[in-house]
Scaffold this active site. Structure first.
Site, PDB file in Angstrom:
ATOM      1  N   ARG A  21     -10.724  13.619  -0.248  1.00  0.00           N
ATOM      2  CA  ARG A  21     -11.626  12.549   0.185  1.00  0.00           C
ATOM      3  C   ARG A  21     -12.501  13.044   1.340  1.00  0.00           C
ATOM      4  O   ARG A  21     -12.001  13.597   2.304  1.00  0.00           O
ATOM      5  CB  ARG A  21     -10.813  11.313   0.624  1.00  0.00           C
TER       6      ARG A  21
ATOM      7  N   PHE B 148      -9.865  18.875   2.157  1.00  0.00           N
ATOM      8  CA  PHE B 148     -10.557  18.751   3.448  1.00  0.00           C
ATOM      9  C   PHE B 148      -9.870  19.527   4.557  1.00  0.00           C
ATOM     10  O   PHE B 148     -10.431  19.744   5.621  1.00  0.00           O
ATOM     11  CB  PHE B 148     -10.763  17.281   3.824  1.00  0.00           C
TER      12      PHE B 148
ATOM     13  N   GLY C 131       0.042   4.468  -0.277  1.00  0.00           N
ATOM     14  CA  GLY C 131      -0.888   5.603  -0.209  1.00  0.00           C
ATOM     15  C   GLY C 131      -0.390   6.707   0.704  1.00  0.00           C
ATOM     16  O   GLY C 131       0.817   6.876   0.923  1.00  0.00           O
ATOM     17  N   TYR C 132      -1.350   7.454   1.266  1.00  0.00           N
ATOM     18  CA  TYR C 132      -1.037   8.595   2.131  1.00  0.00           C
ATOM     19  C   TYR C 132      -0.293   8.164   3.393  1.00  0.00           C
ATOM     20  O   TYR C 132       0.442   8.960   3.979  1.00  0.00           O
ATOM     21  CB  TYR C 132      -2.332   9.320   2.521  1.00  0.00           C
TER      22      TYR C 132
ATOM     23  N   PHE D 181      -0.736   7.431  13.455  1.00  0.00           N
ATOM     24  CA  PHE D 181      -1.450   8.597  13.980  1.00  0.00           C
ATOM     25  C   PHE D 181      -1.154   9.880  13.214  1.00  0.00           C
ATOM     26  O   PHE D 181      -1.585  10.962  13.617  1.00  0.00           O
ATOM     27  CB  PHE D 181      -1.103   8.800  15.458  1.00  0.00           C
TER      28      PHE D 181
ATOM     29  N   ASP E 209       2.604  -1.699  -4.458  1.00  0.00           N
ATOM     30  CA  ASP E 209       1.192  -1.363  -4.655  1.00  0.00           C
ATOM     31  C   ASP E 209       0.722  -2.008  -5.954  1.00  0.00           C
ATOM     32  O   ASP E 209       1.510  -2.220  -6.877  1.00  0.00           O
ATOM     33  CB  ASP E 209       1.021   0.165  -4.735  1.00  0.00           C
TER      34      ASP E 209
ATOM     35  N   GLY F  23       0.835  -1.208   0.000  1.00  0.00           N
ATOM     36  CA  GLY F  23       0.000   0.000   0.000  1.00  0.00           C
ATOM     37  C   GLY F  23       0.856   1.239   0.000  1.00  0.00           C
ATOM     38  O   GLY F  23       1.497   1.579   1.006  1.00  0.00           O
TER      39      GLY F  23
ATOM     40  N   ASN G 190      -9.164   8.643  17.189  1.00  0.00           N
ATOM     41  CA  ASN G 190      -9.869   9.402  16.148  1.00  0.00           C
ATOM     42  C   ASN G 190     -11.259   9.826  16.616  1.00  0.00           C
ATOM     43  O   ASN G 190     -11.715  10.929  16.309  1.00  0.00           O
ATOM     44  CB  ASN G 190      -9.961   8.581  14.854  1.00  0.00           C
TER      45      ASN G 190
ATOM     46  N   CYS H 216     -10.598   9.672   7.285  1.00  0.00           N
ATOM     47  CA  CYS H 216     -10.511   8.864   8.516  1.00  0.00           C
ATOM     48  C   CYS H 216     -11.653   9.035   9.514  1.00  0.00           C
ATOM     49  O   CYS H 216     -12.257   8.044   9.928  1.00  0.00           O
ATOM     50  CB  CYS H 216      -9.197   9.160   9.211  1.00  0.00           C
TER      51      CYS H 216
END
Ligand code: NAD
Ligand code: UDX
Length: 452
Positions: free
Chosen positions: A342, A334, A10-11, A158, A33, A8, A220, A272
């Site tokens: 997202r 965001f 990703g971010y 985190f 990936d 993965g 979260n 998230c």
């Protein structure tokens, strides 16, 4: 040489592994990936995600001890430690649809690990997963692993987007959960040794597997709850003449509460918070705890209420209709300092406007979609507009020439600040009618009450 593979890119996978590679030159890190275009971007000058400081870190280690590849099986096979950082979105169909985490990507990664492994491995949950996922993963690995031994660890991430590199360099804590067996403890130590290259030992917390998995969802949920709490207060501030900035400051100076994460806004977004709270709600329901589920659901309800309240203010102020009006939207991500859109509140806000009429967005790539046109420049976006909505707190929006913007807008000209970044008094002096979340209302808005 220890070999790490991360499934993965990703971010989370990309920045986290880049920092591990930077801080641990003796470790070889491969990020893999299934997305060919994502890997190609990681190997180019145009990284697939925007994150301050990331380019620099990648440049220092790529090709040295950091590699990006689509050859997933080869790198998993060769690794001692396999991080799994695939996406875990909310399920859209079937059992638990709309709440439960979709673990399809995780399960397929686990089956592939079992399939290609030829040596014992530590498998690390980096993705945010429901509590007890490690048990399911263990079963998949041991039932398919042809005698190979796997130790599962939970090592939730985190980092926040926009500050990912800073967060990874100086984490508040690194959390590692594992089995309480000698093998489990040995695996925890191996991962601790990786982080110990740059994280002080007292910041590396070790727990059992379930505590680590649940702590991520809990953290979260607590963070999002703070935002919903201050956003709920912002509605009361508007009704009473209190100023939410002053209230947040006064509340946050209590050392038991603390000053961070108390900014009222148009609502929280990102990939998230909502997903993880829905996941928590589902887990509570599955464990026969409907009251607990209901408690956490309220955090999302207030977030939806806040987005709706903002739109109602816009429409009510502008004579109860946005028909045939041009609205400039400043900011679409965001939050600031990320290109990630997202679950951005901007999508919900825009969807709530009347789609029969033109809405103008900025900044994104120049293109035109239905009633939405996208421009690079805030001045072009606001030209001839009836109102402007600030939906992301990008620094550049604080310092625009608002007099110039006012001169080029239709009158009366409205500013709706969903992030509390403009100087309200200054803008009112220029002639704008200003709405800023949770601040004392403009007399104009008092005369145009918005029902949420
Ligand atoms: P992302 O969508 O950016 O990246 C996930 C990547 O995994 C994608 O590139 C996808 O192609 C790849 N992938 C999926 N299945 C695969 C497979 N079987 N083999 C190889 N690659 C596969 O997601 P993200 O934002 O990096 O989040 C990953 C996880 O980390 C999620 O569980 C998320 O909740 C958690 N998390 C995210 C953040 C954040 O700020 N984005 C922070 C903390 C935790
Ligand atoms: C969050 C958590 O902070 C991070 O620890 C976790 O690993 C992933 O989820 P992220 O979603 O990247 O990180 O950004 P965050 O800074 O938490 O902001 C989330 C949303 O809340 C954004 O839309 C932001 O604008 C909003 N927010 C944040 C507020 O509205 N007010 C605040 O005071 C803080």
């Amino acid at each position: 040489m220890v070999k790490i593979c991360c499934i993965g890119a990703g971010y989370v996978g990309g920045p986290t592994m880049a920092v591990i590679a930077l801080k641990c030159p003796s470790i070889e890190v491969a990020v893999v990936d299934i997305s060919v275009s994502r890997i190609a971007a990681w190997n180019s000058d145009q990284l697939p995600i925007y994150e301050p400081g990331l380019d620099d870190v990648v440049k220092q280690c790529r090709g040295r001890n950091l590699f990006f590849s689509t050859d997933v099986e080869k790198h998993v096979c060769e690794a001692d430690i396999v991080f799994v950082s695939v996406n875990t979105p909310t399920k859209t169909r079937g059992l638990g649809a709309g709440k439960a985490a979709d673990l399809t990507y995780w399960e397929s990664a686990a089956r592939m690990i079992a399939d290609v492994s030829k040596s014992d491995k530590i498998v690390v949950e980096k993705s945010t997963v429901p509590v007890k996922t490690a048990e399911a993963i263990e079963k998949i690995l041991t039932h398919n692993g042809k005698g190979i031994k796997f130790q599962i660890l939970s090592n939730p991430e985190f980092l926040a987007e926009g500050t990912a590199i800073e967060d990874l360099f100086k984490p508040d804590r690194v959390l590692i959960g594992g089995r309480e067996t000698p093998e489990g403890q040995k695996a925890i130590q191996a991962l601790k040794d990786v982080y110990a290259h740059w994280v002080p030992e007292d910041r590396i917390l070790t727990t059992n597997l379930w505590s680590a998995e649940l702590s991520k969802l809990a953290a979260n949920a607590f963070l999002a709850q703070r935002i919903s709490s201050v956003n709920a207060m912002s509605a009361l501030c508007e009704a009473t003449g209190a100023n939410v900035k002053q209230v947040s400051f006064a509340v946050g100076t209590d050392s038991r509460i603390g000053p961070k994460f108390l900014n009222a806004s148009v609502g929280f977004g990102g990939s998230c918070f909502q997903k993880d709270i829905l996941n928590l709600v589902y887990i509570c329901e599955c464990n026969g705890l409907p009251e607990v589920a209901e408690y956490w659901k309220q955090v999302i309800k207030i977030n939806d209420y806040q987005k709706g309240r903002f739109v109602n203010r816009v429409v009510a102020s502008m004579f109860n209709t946005v028909a045939n009006k041009k609205i400039a939207i400043l900011g679409f991500a965001f939050k600031k300092d990320t290109g990630d859109t997202r679950e951005t509140p901007a999508i919900d806000v825009m969807n709530k406007f009347d789609w029969d009429h033109p809405i103008h967005l900025q900044p994104m790539s120049p293109s035109t979609v239905k009633q939405v046109s996208v421009v690079w420049d805030a001045y072009a976006a606001t030209k001839d507009a009836h109102g402007l909505c600030i939906l992301t707190e990008w620094d550049e929006f604080r310092n625009l020439d608002y007099q110039k913007i006012f001169d080029n807008m239709q009158k009366p000209a409205f500013v709706f600040d969903g992030r509390n970044i403009v100087d309200v008094d200054k803008l009112r002096e220029i002639g704008f009618i200003v709405y800023s979340i949770g601040k004392p209302l403009d007399p104009w808005l008092k005369d145009m009450p918005a029902v949420a």
